[in-house]
Design a protein around this motif. Sequence first.
Motif, mmCIF file in Angstrom:
data_model
loop_
_atom_site.group_PDB
_atom_site.id
_atom_site.type_symbol
_atom_site.label_atom_id
_atom_site.label_comp_id
_atom_site.label_asym_id
_atom_site.label_seq_id
_atom_site.Cartn_x
_atom_site.Cartn_y
_atom_site.Cartn_z
ATOM 1 N N CYS A 5 -17.630 71.195 -84.956
ATOM 2 C CA CYS A 5 -16.614 70.149 -85.068
ATOM 3 C C CYS A 5 -16.902 69.272 -86.273
ATOM 4 N N GLN A 6 -15.927 69.150 -87.140
ATOM 5 C CA GLN A 6 -16.117 68.342 -88.327
ATOM 6 C C GLN A 6 -14.795 67.699 -88.735
ATOM 7 N N VAL A 7 -14.839 66.403 -88.973
ATOM 8 C CA VAL A 7 -13.660 65.664 -89.401
ATOM 9 C C VAL A 7 -13.976 64.996 -90.726
ATOM 10 N N ARG A 8 -13.225 65.372 -91.755
ATOM 11 C CA ARG A 8 -13.441 64.796 -93.074
ATOM 12 C C ARG A 8 -12.142 64.169 -93.582
ATOM 13 N N ASP A 9 -12.294 63.102 -94.365
ATOM 14 C CA ASP A 9 -11.153 62.462 -95.021
ATOM 15 C C ASP A 9 -10.057 62.092 -94.026
ATOM 16 N N ALA A 10 -10.460 61.643 -92.846
ATOM 17 C CA ALA A 10 -9.499 61.261 -91.811
ATOM 18 C C ALA A 10 -9.015 59.828 -92.019
ATOM 19 N N VAL A 11 -7.894 59.519 -91.392
ATOM 20 C CA VAL A 11 -7.319 58.175 -91.485
ATOM 21 C C VAL A 11 -6.911 57.697 -90.095
ATOM 22 N N ARG A 12 -6.633 56.396 -90.023
ATOM 23 C CA ARG A 12 -6.120 55.785 -88.793
ATOM 24 C C ARG A 12 -4.971 54.863 -89.186
ATOM 25 N N ALA B 49 -1.784 63.200 -90.006
ATOM 26 C CA ALA B 49 -1.185 61.865 -90.077
ATOM 27 C C ALA B 49 0.112 61.888 -90.869
ATOM 28 N N LEU B 50 0.138 62.657 -91.940
ATOM 29 C CA LEU B 50 1.343 62.768 -92.754
ATOM 30 C C LEU B 50 2.488 63.356 -91.934
ATOM 31 N N ALA B 51 2.215 64.428 -91.208
ATOM 32 C CA ALA B 51 3.249 65.052 -90.379
ATOM 33 C C ALA B 51 3.705 64.124 -89.261
ATOM 34 N N VAL B 52 2.761 63.415 -88.641
ATOM 35 C CA VAL B 52 3.103 62.479 -87.570
ATOM 36 C C VAL B 52 4.019 61.374 -88.091
ATOM 37 N N SER B 53 3.712 60.858 -89.274
ATOM 38 C CA SER B 53 4.529 59.771 -89.827
ATOM 39 C C SER B 53 5.942 60.236 -90.149
ATOM 40 N N ILE B 54 6.080 61.456 -90.667
ATOM 41 C CA ILE B 54 7.415 62.003 -90.946
ATOM 42 C C ILE B 54 8.166 62.210 -89.642
ATOM 43 N N TRP B 55 7.491 62.756 -88.651
ATOM 44 C CA TRP B 55 8.115 63.006 -87.350
ATOM 45 C C TRP B 55 8.575 61.704 -86.711
ATOM 46 N N GLY C 36 -14.329 81.350 -77.341
ATOM 47 C CA GLY C 36 -12.984 81.488 -77.865
ATOM 48 C C GLY C 36 -12.743 80.635 -79.095
ATOM 49 N N PRO C 37 -11.517 80.637 -79.593
ATOM 50 C CA PRO C 37 -11.194 79.902 -80.823
ATOM 51 C C PRO C 37 -11.436 78.404 -80.681
ATOM 52 N N ILE C 38 -11.818 77.792 -81.781
ATOM 53 C CA ILE C 38 -12.019 76.342 -81.802
ATOM 54 C C ILE C 38 -10.670 75.648 -81.877
ATOM 55 N N SER C 39 -10.504 74.611 -81.103
ATOM 56 C CA SER C 39 -9.246 73.872 -81.064
ATOM 57 C C SER C 39 -9.015 73.110 -82.363
ATOM 58 N N GLU C 40 -7.738 72.918 -82.709
ATOM 59 C CA GLU C 40 -7.400 72.067 -83.851
ATOM 60 C C GLU C 40 -7.838 70.626 -83.599
ATOM 61 N N HIS C 41 -8.000 70.265 -82.343
ATOM 62 C CA HIS C 41 -8.499 68.928 -82.015
ATOM 63 C C HIS C 41 -9.929 68.723 -82.528
ATOM 64 N N ALA C 42 -10.674 69.806 -82.690
ATOM 65 C CA ALA C 42 -12.062 69.701 -83.138
ATOM 66 C C ALA C 42 -12.171 69.215 -84.578
ATOM 67 N N SER C 43 -11.051 69.280 -85.311
ATOM 68 C CA SER C 43 -11.021 68.750 -86.673
ATOM 69 C C SER C 43 -10.010 67.619 -86.799
ATOM 70 N N ALA C 44 -9.605 67.057 -85.663
ATOM 71 C CA ALA C 44 -8.626 65.958 -85.637
ATOM 72 C C ALA C 44 -7.340 66.343 -86.344
ATOM 73 N N ASN C 45 -6.977 67.608 -86.197
ATOM 74 C CA ASN C 45 -5.784 68.118 -86.863
ATOM 75 C C ASN C 45 -4.650 68.331 -85.872
ATOM 76 N N ALA C 46 -4.691 67.590 -84.762
ATOM 77 C CA ALA C 46 -3.673 67.711 -83.719
ATOM 78 C C ALA C 46 -3.520 66.375 -83.006
ATOM 79 N N LEU C 47 -2.363 66.180 -82.406
ATOM 80 C CA LEU C 47 -2.105 64.981 -81.614
ATOM 81 C C LEU C 47 -1.381 65.388 -80.346
ATOM 82 N N ASP C 48 -1.833 64.860 -79.203
ATOM 83 C CA ASP C 48 -1.170 65.120 -77.924
ATOM 84 C C ASP C 48 -0.372 63.886 -77.518
ATOM 85 N N VAL C 49 0.940 64.028 -77.518
ATOM 86 C CA VAL C 49 1.832 62.909 -77.220
ATOM 87 C C VAL C 49 2.244 62.949 -75.753
#
Length: 250
Positions: free
Chosen positions: A102-109, A129-135, A172-185
């Motif tokens: 699990c690694q998160v780089r160049d993340a924002v809040r 974050a970019l996709a979330v803001s557009i959505w 099994g496959p690593i989740s996109e959450h492991a790189s903070a590349n997903a959001l559960d709404v």
Amino acid sequence: MAYRAPRHPHIEKHARHQTIMARVVGLVLIWGIVGIMALLAERSIPAQHLPWKTLSVIDPVGVATKAKAARTGEDNAACRAVLTQGGISFAEVQEVSADGMCQVRDAVRFTGGMAPLRPADISMSCKEALAVSIWERQVVQPAAFEILGEAVVAIDNYGSYACRRIYGQAEGPISEHASANALDVAGFRLANGETISVLKDWNDPGPKGRFLHRVRDDACRVFITVLSPDYNAAHANHLHLDMGGGALCR
């Protein structure tokens, strides 16, 4: 003895020359037509439909939005520039590394410019974050006004970063959450105090259900992977939105 037609070298040379010229003229005509079509597209087609145009948070979602968001999100400087130009404020997040997978780089809040996430201290990759803001700007708010007659003032969520494999399995496959590349709404809060819950309202035949299905459907035009209660029981209470993995909209 078989008959052989006499050779005429000067005629053959002329024919080869004519063939080359025809090919050159053909290529020039083709590229000329392409150039004219590109120029017409540049002037008459909105930027959100043109993949070579710069992505903007203020543009409506178009046929090129997903591809541009994915491409722009890979460039950390460009990603932050688009967020800033769109009026989205954010804070930088410290790098995270855990368990060797699990690694998160160049993340924002997010800190402003859109309906806040609840809880608010959600860190995610800049691409996500970019996709979330557009959505939020181009899908959630328009759908809320059109279907519910209200603005969304907060987005309830179950987080972005989680160091785990898909479904929390041991293998099994690593989740996109492991790189903070997903959001559960999980749901939405409206300006009039009402709440909309994915768990409770997904099958509602009225406005709440229509709203949830609209924001799921149009999320598929922004995010690479979108999973909802229609996908499986594990997503009965949230919309999974991520910018990695394979293209899937369910």
